[in-house]
Motif scaffolding. Structure first.
Motif, PDB file in Angstrom:
ATOM      1  N   LEU A  60       0.852  -1.390  -0.047  1.00 51.10           N
ATOM      2  CA  LEU A  60      -0.093   0.041  -0.039  1.00 51.10           C
ATOM      3  C   LEU A  60       0.770   1.172   0.147  1.00 51.10           C
ATOM      4  N   GLY A  61       2.021   1.005   0.338  1.00 47.26           N
ATOM      5  CA  GLY A  61       2.977   2.354   0.287  1.00 47.26           C
ATOM      6  C   GLY A  61       3.412   2.568   1.970  1.00 47.26           C
ATOM      7  N   MET A  62       4.578   2.346   2.022  1.00 46.91           N
ATOM      8  CA  MET A  62       5.278   2.866   3.475  1.00 46.91           C
ATOM      9  C   MET A  62       5.763   4.270   3.538  1.00 46.91           C
ATOM     10  N   VAL A  63       5.477   5.129   4.575  1.00 47.36           N
ATOM     11  CA  VAL A  63       5.851   6.360   4.906  1.00 47.36           C
ATOM     12  C   VAL A  63       6.688   6.006   6.267  1.00 47.36           C
ATOM     13  N   SER A  64       7.421   7.080   6.716  1.00 50.01           N
ATOM     14  CA  SER A  64       8.130   6.892   8.175  1.00 50.01           C
ATOM     15  C   SER A  64       8.383   8.425   8.479  1.00 50.01           C
ATOM     16  N   PHE A  65       8.625   8.352   9.720  1.00 53.96           N
ATOM     17  CA  PHE A  65       8.945   9.812  10.582  1.00 53.96           C
ATOM     18  C   PHE A  65       9.569   9.354  11.909  1.00 53.96           C
ATOM     19  N   THR A  66      10.324  10.334  12.432  1.00 51.78           N
ATOM     20  CA  THR A  66      10.946  10.243  13.652  1.00 51.78           C
ATOM     21  C   THR A  66      10.089  11.263  14.588  1.00 51.78           C
ATOM     22  N   GLU A  79       7.918   3.267  10.675  1.00 54.97           N
ATOM     23  CA  GLU A  79       7.804   3.222   9.323  1.00 54.97           C
ATOM     24  C   GLU A  79       6.602   2.207   9.231  1.00 54.97           C
ATOM     25  N   GLY A  80       5.701   2.718   8.314  1.00 58.31           N
ATOM     26  CA  GLY A  80       4.274   2.108   8.242  1.00 58.31           C
ATOM     27  C   GLY A  80       3.363   2.416   7.074  1.00 58.31           C
ATOM     28  N   VAL A  81       2.076   2.055   7.101  1.00 61.59           N
ATOM     29  CA  VAL A  81       1.169   2.437   6.166  1.00 61.59           C
ATOM     30  C   VAL A  81       0.261   3.761   6.655  1.00 61.59           C
ATOM     31  N   PRO A  82       0.234   4.791   6.040  1.00 62.12           N
ATOM     32  CA  PRO A  82      -0.721   5.915   6.552  1.00 62.12           C
ATOM     33  C   PRO A  82      -2.082   5.295   6.616  1.00 62.12           C
TER      34      PRO A  82
END
Length: 169
Positions: A60-66, A79-82
């Motif tokens: 589905l598409g992964m995004v990440s943030f700290t 890191e994961g799926v919105p």
């Protein structure tokens, strides 16, 4: 000539119909399922529910943030799926999302959060898949550092870990 035009129109219609049908379907998991989404959804693959394995979620598409969290001493990269993307994929129609953990703990998440805040269904922490013993396999996380309003107890309570099921109401 007319037959050729009719054949092309029929072929085009079948192509369009096939595309519409595939948009509302979800493949079966090929690995061990880790998430079941049920309730007010329009897309399913098993008995009215949408069952996902890890590769299906990642696709589905992964995004990440700290972000800093109350659960770890130092900032962590998730890191994961919105959640918004996941809810779009299953055509969610409700106003509330109930997250249920492996131990049956539940948390309520307004769909407004899903639509308007940076909230993900994390699969990884600092580049590694999260084991059950450390909040995995799935952890709902808000980007607390970049959303000051979310950096409050109310939102910490919505950050369910060991997520196994999501129910759209």
């Amino acid at each position: 000539m007319v037959d050729r035009v009719v054949c092309r129109l029929i072929a085009l219609a079948l192509f369009v119909l096939a595309g519409a049908a595939s948009a509302g379907t979800l493949p079966e998991p090929t690995e061990k399922p880790i998430l079941i989404v049920s309730g007010q959804i329009g897309v399913s693959n098993r008995d009215g529910a949408a069952v996902f394995d890890r590769p299906m979620l990642e696709a589905l598409g992964m995004v990440s943030f700290t972000t800093a969290t109350p659960w770890y001493k130092e900032p962590v990269t998730f890191e994961g799926v919105p959640l918004a993307r996941l809810m779009e994929r299953v055509e969610a129609r409700g106003e509330t999302l109930t997250a249920t953990a492996l131990n049956d703990y539940t948390g309520e998440i307004p769909m407004d959060d899903v639509r308007n805040r940076k909230v993900i269904l994390a699969l990884k922490r600092d580049g590694a898949y999260m084991p059950v013993s450390d909040k995995g396999p799935l952890f709902i996380v808000y980007d607390f550092d970049h959303d000051p309003e979310a950096n409050r107890q109310k939102y910490f309570g919505r950050s369910v870990w060991q997520v196994a099921r999501l129910t759209v109401k």
